[in-house]
Design a protein around this motif. Structure first.
Motif, PDB file in Angstrom:
ATOM      1  N   GLU A  86      46.847 141.333  47.884  1.00  0.00           N
ATOM      2  CA  GLU A  86      45.327 140.717  47.836  1.00  0.00           C
ATOM      3  C   GLU A  86      45.508 140.056  46.697  1.00  0.00           C
ATOM      4  O   GLU A  86      44.577 138.885  46.592  1.00  0.00           O
ATOM      5  CB  GLU A  86      44.346 141.807  47.751  1.00  0.00           C
ATOM      6  N   ALA A  87      46.278 140.146  45.512  1.00  0.00           N
ATOM      7  CA  ALA A  87      46.122 139.235  44.540  1.00  0.00           C
ATOM      8  C   ALA A  87      46.789 137.938  44.614  1.00  0.00           C
ATOM      9  O   ALA A  87      46.829 137.346  43.654  1.00  0.00           O
ATOM     10  CB  ALA A  87      46.795 140.249  43.323  1.00  0.00           C
ATOM     11  N   VAL A  88      47.390 137.597  45.856  1.00  0.00           N
ATOM     12  CA  VAL A  88      48.086 136.540  45.983  1.00  0.00           C
ATOM     13  C   VAL A  88      47.504 135.201  45.665  1.00  0.00           C
ATOM     14  O   VAL A  88      47.801 134.264  44.979  1.00  0.00           O
ATOM     15  CB  VAL A  88      48.880 136.422  47.271  1.00  0.00           C
ATOM     16  N   PRO A  89      46.191 134.900  46.276  1.00  0.00           N
ATOM     17  CA  PRO A  89      45.441 133.825  45.964  1.00  0.00           C
ATOM     18  C   PRO A  89      45.266 133.597  44.417  1.00  0.00           C
ATOM     19  O   PRO A  89      45.345 132.337  44.109  1.00  0.00           O
ATOM     20  CB  PRO A  89      44.088 134.041  47.045  1.00  0.00           C
ATOM     21  N   ALA A  90      44.756 134.507  43.868  1.00  0.00           N
ATOM     22  CA  ALA A  90      44.683 134.623  42.362  1.00  0.00           C
ATOM     23  C   ALA A  90      45.811 134.080  41.616  1.00  0.00           C
ATOM     24  O   ALA A  90      45.892 133.272  40.696  1.00  0.00           O
ATOM     25  CB  ALA A  90      44.256 135.955  41.905  1.00  0.00           C
ATOM     26  N   LEU A  91      46.845 134.636  42.083  1.00  0.00           N
ATOM     27  CA  LEU A  91      48.449 134.371  41.320  1.00  0.00           C
ATOM     28  C   LEU A  91      48.763 132.940  41.699  1.00  0.00           C
ATOM     29  O   LEU A  91      49.087 132.269  40.762  1.00  0.00           O
ATOM     30  CB  LEU A  91      49.339 135.407  42.122  1.00  0.00           C
ATOM     31  N   VAL A  92      48.463 132.640  42.906  1.00  0.00           N
ATOM     32  CA  VAL A  92      48.729 130.900  43.278  1.00  0.00           C
ATOM     33  C   VAL A  92      48.098 130.108  42.185  1.00  0.00           C
ATOM     34  O   VAL A  92      48.528 129.260  42.075  1.00  0.00           O
ATOM     35  CB  VAL A  92      48.706 130.848  44.746  1.00  0.00           C
TER      36      VAL A  92
END
Length: 259
Positions: free
Chosen positions: A200-206
């Protein structure tokens, strides 16, 4: 036997010679199991563990360690947890089993149990000290370089087990959007400890890939998240020819794409 063998390039050959000298030596069977697990063949290792257990029904706790870690390496976390649980009940003094047991439980999403296992390993430890111990914990066996990701995943699970229970993937994702670069760097690194569970953190990490101050930790965490981080592929492709960060981006792309 375990202490005499070098795990790595020659491990299988040494273990095979030990078995040839004494096919009924359970320690030789366990040595072969480790040799296979640490060179990317954990499924094959399980056969040698089972033979060792048959040869020595009163097996010591390091057989449990070899068994549980081989299962962990095959991603059979449910069975690994059962093996560690039974081993701990058989020998309550085998506290060395607790860190890898905790890592397995983190992988199963059972963080409260994982934390209890770490506190059995180091009773009465404060929160800060527990995190320090987990950060510095070194598993006693090393993997062949091309298969070291399994060991990394095991150590990451221990580190995640030591975090406060109210520090979750959601709370860490929120931290990525707040605070100074140092805080965001720490949050990104910790998210990587959760592996695929941090999807779920992928968009923020990108989004954070644009910040050179935190980029390395972000790329490493995306690598550990793996296929669930497919949304990061375009940004990582754009980075793979850059100096320094490019090699990390290529490693992340390999894990995310699965080849």
């Amino acid at each position: 036997m375990l202490n005499r063998l070098r795990f790595g390039e020659n491990a299988q050959g040494e273990a095979a010679r030990a078995i040839e000298l004494d096919p009924n030596d359970p320690e030789a069977q366990i040595a072969m199991a480790w040799a296979l697990t640490t060179t990317g063949k954990p499924s094959g290792a399980l056969d040698f563990v089972q033979k060792a257990l048959r040869l020595d029904p009163n097996f010591p706790s390091h057989y449990v360690l070899a068994h549980g870690v081989a299962l962990f390496a095959t991603n059979d976390l449910e069975q690994a947890a059962e093996v560690f649980d039974q081993g701990a009940k058989k020998n309550p003094n085998a506290t060395a089993l607790m860190p890898p047991f905790a890592s397995v439980l983190v992988g199963l999403g059972r963080r409260d149990e994982a934390r209890r296992k770490l506190l059995m390993w180091r009773p009465g430890t404060s929160q800060a000290a527990l995190e320090d111990l987990a950060r510095d914990y070194q598993f006693p066996i090393r993997w062949a370089p091309e298969h070291k990701a399994v060991r990394e995943r095991l150590l990451d699970g221990v580190r995640a087990a030591a975090l406060p229970l109210d520090m979750t993937v959601s709370s860490l994702t929120a931290e990525l959007k707040l605070g100074d670069p140092a805080s965001r760097r720490i949050a990104a690194k910790r998210l990587g400890w959760f592996g695929p569970a941090a999807a779920e953190a992928v968009p923020a990490l990108v989004v954070l890939l644009e910040d050179v101050r935190v980029r390395e930790e972000v790329v490493q965490s995306l690598r550990k998240i793996g296929p669930a981080a497919k949304a990061a592929i375009p940004a990582l492709v754009a980075m793979e020819n850059e100096s320094f960060i490019g090699s990390y981006a290529k490693d992340a792309l390999k894990e995310i794409r699965g080849y």
